[in-house]
Design an enzyme around this catalytic site. Structure first.
Site, PDB file in Angstrom:
ATOM      1  N   LYS A 158      60.401-105.000 -53.091  1.00  0.00           N
ATOM      2  CA  LYS A 158      61.093-103.693 -53.245  1.00  0.00           C
ATOM      3  C   LYS A 158      61.055-102.964 -54.407  1.00  0.00           C
ATOM      4  O   LYS A 158      61.871-102.059 -54.854  1.00  0.00           O
ATOM      5  CB  LYS A 158      62.553-103.842 -52.704  1.00  0.00           C
ATOM      6  CG  LYS A 158      62.956-104.828 -51.569  1.00  0.00           C
ATOM      7  CD  LYS A 158      62.132-104.504 -50.536  1.00  0.00           C
ATOM      8  CE  LYS A 158      62.285-103.405 -49.794  1.00  0.00           C
ATOM      9  NZ  LYS A 158      61.172-102.876 -48.885  1.00  0.00           N
ATOM     10  N   HIS A 179      53.986-111.170 -54.278  1.00  0.00           N
ATOM     11  CA  HIS A 179      55.293-111.195 -55.060  1.00  0.00           C
ATOM     12  C   HIS A 179      55.325-112.342 -55.978  1.00  0.00           C
ATOM     13  O   HIS A 179      56.573-112.558 -56.346  1.00  0.00           O
ATOM     14  CB  HIS A 179      56.418-111.173 -54.164  1.00  0.00           C
ATOM     15  CG  HIS A 179      56.383-110.197 -53.164  1.00  0.00           C
ATOM     16  ND1 HIS A 179      56.216-110.161 -51.863  1.00  0.00           N
ATOM     17  CD2 HIS A 179      56.711-108.816 -53.312  1.00  0.00           C
ATOM     18  CE1 HIS A 179      56.273-108.902 -51.204  1.00  0.00           C
ATOM     19  NE2 HIS A 179      56.427-108.228 -52.308  1.00  0.00           N
ATOM     20  N   MET A 239      55.210 -88.682 -47.458  1.00  0.00           N
ATOM     21  CA  MET A 239      54.734 -89.874 -46.776  1.00  0.00           C
ATOM     22  C   MET A 239      55.488 -90.408 -45.699  1.00  0.00           C
ATOM     23  O   MET A 239      54.792 -91.013 -44.751  1.00  0.00           O
ATOM     24  CB  MET A 239      54.287 -90.768 -48.025  1.00  0.00           C
ATOM     25  CG  MET A 239      52.988 -91.184 -48.257  1.00  0.00           C
ATOM     26  SD  MET A 239      52.680 -92.272 -49.328  1.00  0.00           S
ATOM     27  CE  MET A 239      53.028 -93.797 -48.740  1.00  0.00           C
ATOM     28  N   ARG A 260      63.027 -95.840 -46.941  1.00  0.00           N
ATOM     29  CA  ARG A 260      64.676 -95.632 -47.047  1.00  0.00           C
ATOM     30  C   ARG A 260      65.016 -94.447 -47.538  1.00  0.00           C
ATOM     31  O   ARG A 260      65.235 -93.246 -47.019  1.00  0.00           O
ATOM     32  CB  ARG A 260      65.324 -97.058 -47.351  1.00  0.00           C
ATOM     33  CG  ARG A 260      66.778 -97.021 -47.066  1.00  0.00           C
ATOM     34  CD  ARG A 260      67.313 -98.118 -47.850  1.00  0.00           C
ATOM     35  NE  ARG A 260      67.480 -98.079 -49.259  1.00  0.00           N
ATOM     36  CZ  ARG A 260      68.060 -97.711 -50.201  1.00  0.00           C
ATOM     37  NH1 ARG A 260      69.187 -97.125 -49.862  1.00  0.00           N
ATOM     38  NH2 ARG A 260      68.180 -97.668 -51.581  1.00  0.00           N
TER      39      ARG A 260
HETATM   40  P1  A3P Z   1      64.537 -97.924 -51.283  1.00  0.00           P
HETATM   41  O1  A3P Z   1      64.677 -98.866 -50.552  1.00  0.00           O
HETATM   42  O2  A3P Z   1      65.185 -97.605 -52.802  1.00  0.00           O
HETATM   43  O3  A3P Z   1      64.262 -96.403 -50.610  1.00  0.00           O
HETATM   44  P2  A3P Z   1      58.453-102.215 -51.673  1.00  0.00           P
HETATM   45  O4  A3P Z   1      57.174-101.216 -51.123  1.00  0.00           O
HETATM   46  O5  A3P Z   1      57.914-103.056 -52.883  1.00  0.00           O
HETATM   47  O6  A3P Z   1      58.807-102.961 -50.529  1.00  0.00           O
HETATM   48  O7  A3P Z   1      59.435-101.180 -52.293  1.00  0.00           O
HETATM   49  C1  A3P Z   1      60.094-100.497 -51.449  1.00  0.00           C
HETATM   50  C2  A3P Z   1      60.825 -99.394 -52.030  1.00  0.00           C
HETATM   51  O8  A3P Z   1      59.934 -98.407 -52.501  1.00  0.00           O
HETATM   52  C3  A3P Z   1      61.784 -98.614 -51.099  1.00  0.00           C
HETATM   53  O9  A3P Z   1      62.915 -98.188 -51.849  1.00  0.00           O
HETATM   54  C4  A3P Z   1      60.965 -97.519 -50.663  1.00  0.00           C
HETATM   55  O10 A3P Z   1      61.711 -96.445 -49.857  1.00  0.00           O
HETATM   56  C5  A3P Z   1      60.302 -97.177 -51.739  1.00  0.00           C
HETATM   57  N1  A3P Z   1      58.889 -96.361 -51.615  1.00  0.00           N
HETATM   58  C6  A3P Z   1      58.122 -96.343 -50.435  1.00  0.00           C
HETATM   59  N2  A3P Z   1      57.227 -95.457 -50.666  1.00  0.00           N
HETATM   60  C7  A3P Z   1      57.807 -94.592 -51.633  1.00  0.00           C
HETATM   61  C8  A3P Z   1      56.963 -93.299 -52.120  1.00  0.00           C
HETATM   62  N3  A3P Z   1      56.131 -92.697 -51.534  1.00  0.00           N
HETATM   63  N4  A3P Z   1      57.727 -92.763 -53.290  1.00  0.00           N
HETATM   64  C9  A3P Z   1      58.667 -93.580 -53.802  1.00  0.00           C
HETATM   65  N5  A3P Z   1      59.252 -94.704 -53.420  1.00  0.00           N
HETATM   66  C10 A3P Z   1      58.729 -95.112 -52.358  1.00  0.00           C
END
Ligand code: A3P
Length: 287
Positions: free
Chosen positions: A42, A92, A219, A244
């Protein structure tokens, strides 16, 4: 929570057989041009996967692929092994746990780091939506588990410390650090640095377009449409809950002042005590 424990680590219960998955992963034969995005869950892996993939392909078109399929510990190995290098992979895990060929081939690694408070909030939402995790409960209950490291992929602080010491020990692999918050603030600059690290000759106009196209707001819809229901019914509502909020400071609406003060204290103790040089992403008073 029904997370699976293997060798002292907590993994998503959805990985069917961790021991054999682990063995398979260790057999992965990396190419020296492969790049591995290493991050605590995340922290922005999916986003940076898209950016790096675009940089490699010298395009600002969003891929239709699901980045999670390139996360080594999730069973990606056989599929990925067949695709031609350079491959953009994810993990991870800790450095020592990566397939040994990644170290032997001196692959480039990208550490994506995000404010652990945002990571805690993001993982609370994500993990409570994984049906098999059977994680129910309140935010404050989850925060306690997070601080105790009793969550998937264990302790954020430990992960950050171990990777920091690898970076300081001049490992065989070149390692580039990218902070989620920096990339949100100045994507063009951060993606230009990434291209330089990857030794890719990408025009500034293309990097500008990549920064624009990979914005969360741009996106979310095309990507959700492209990946569709790849995960079947693994998630609540049968929808992959990745996109999210994508914000730097959404965590502020979850942490109470007291929770934040406690978190800052723990961060200070644990990161300082271990002489970690991690850029101070948690600053007392920074809320
Ligand atoms: P949030 O839950 O705070 O929205 P991972 O890819 O490591 O699983 O991380 C997921 C997090 O990155 C989520 O955070 C997601 O919304 C965010 N995320 C995904 N795409 C993104 C983008 N293009 N720009 C910024 N954040 C992004």
């Amino acid at each position: 929570i029904t997370v699976k424990e293997y060798d002292g680590r907590y993994f998503p219960a959805s990985i069917p057989d961790i021991a054999s998955q682990w063995k398979l992963m260790q057999s992965f034969e990396a190419d020296s041009n492969d790049v591995i995005i290493c991050s605590y869950p995340k922290s922005g892996f999916h986003w940076i996967w898209e950016v790096v993939t675009m940089l490699f392909n010298n395009t600002s078109n969003i891929s239709k692929e699901l980045p999670a399929k390139y996360i080594l510990e999730f069973g990606a190995v056989s599929k990925v092994q067949q695709s031609p290098p350079p491959r953009v992979l994810g993990s991870h895990l800790y450095y020592e746990e990566l397939p040994v060929s990644i170290r032997q081939k001196k692959c480039r690694l990208i550490n994506v780091i995000r404010d652990p408070r945002a990571v805690a909030v993001s993982s609370f939402h994500f993990f409570t939506k994984i049906k098999e995790a059977k994680l129910k409960g309140t935010w404050s209950g989850y925060l306690n588990l997070f601080l105790d490291g009793k969550v998937m992929f264990n302790d954020w602080f430990h992960h950050a410390q171990l990777w920091e010491s690898v970076r300081q020990s001049n490992s065989d692999n070149p390692i580039h650090v990218l902070y989620y918050e920096d990339a949100k603030k100045n994507p063009f600059y951060e993606f230009k640095r990434l291209a330089r690290f990857l030794q890719l000759d990408v025009k500034e106009s293309t990097i500008m377009a990549i920064a624009e196209k990979t914005k969360f707001s741009e996106m979310k819809a095309p990507k959700e449409a492209a990946i569709g229901h790849n995960f079947g019914n693994a998630f609540a509502g049968n929808k992959y809950p990745l996109y999210r909020k994508g914000q730097e400071d959404d965590w502020k609406s979850y942490f109470t002042l007291q929770q934040n003060a406690e978190f800052e204290q723990i961060y200070k103790e644990r990161m300082q005590y271990n002489k970690v040089q991690l850029k101070s992403i948690v600053n007392p008073g920074n809320n």
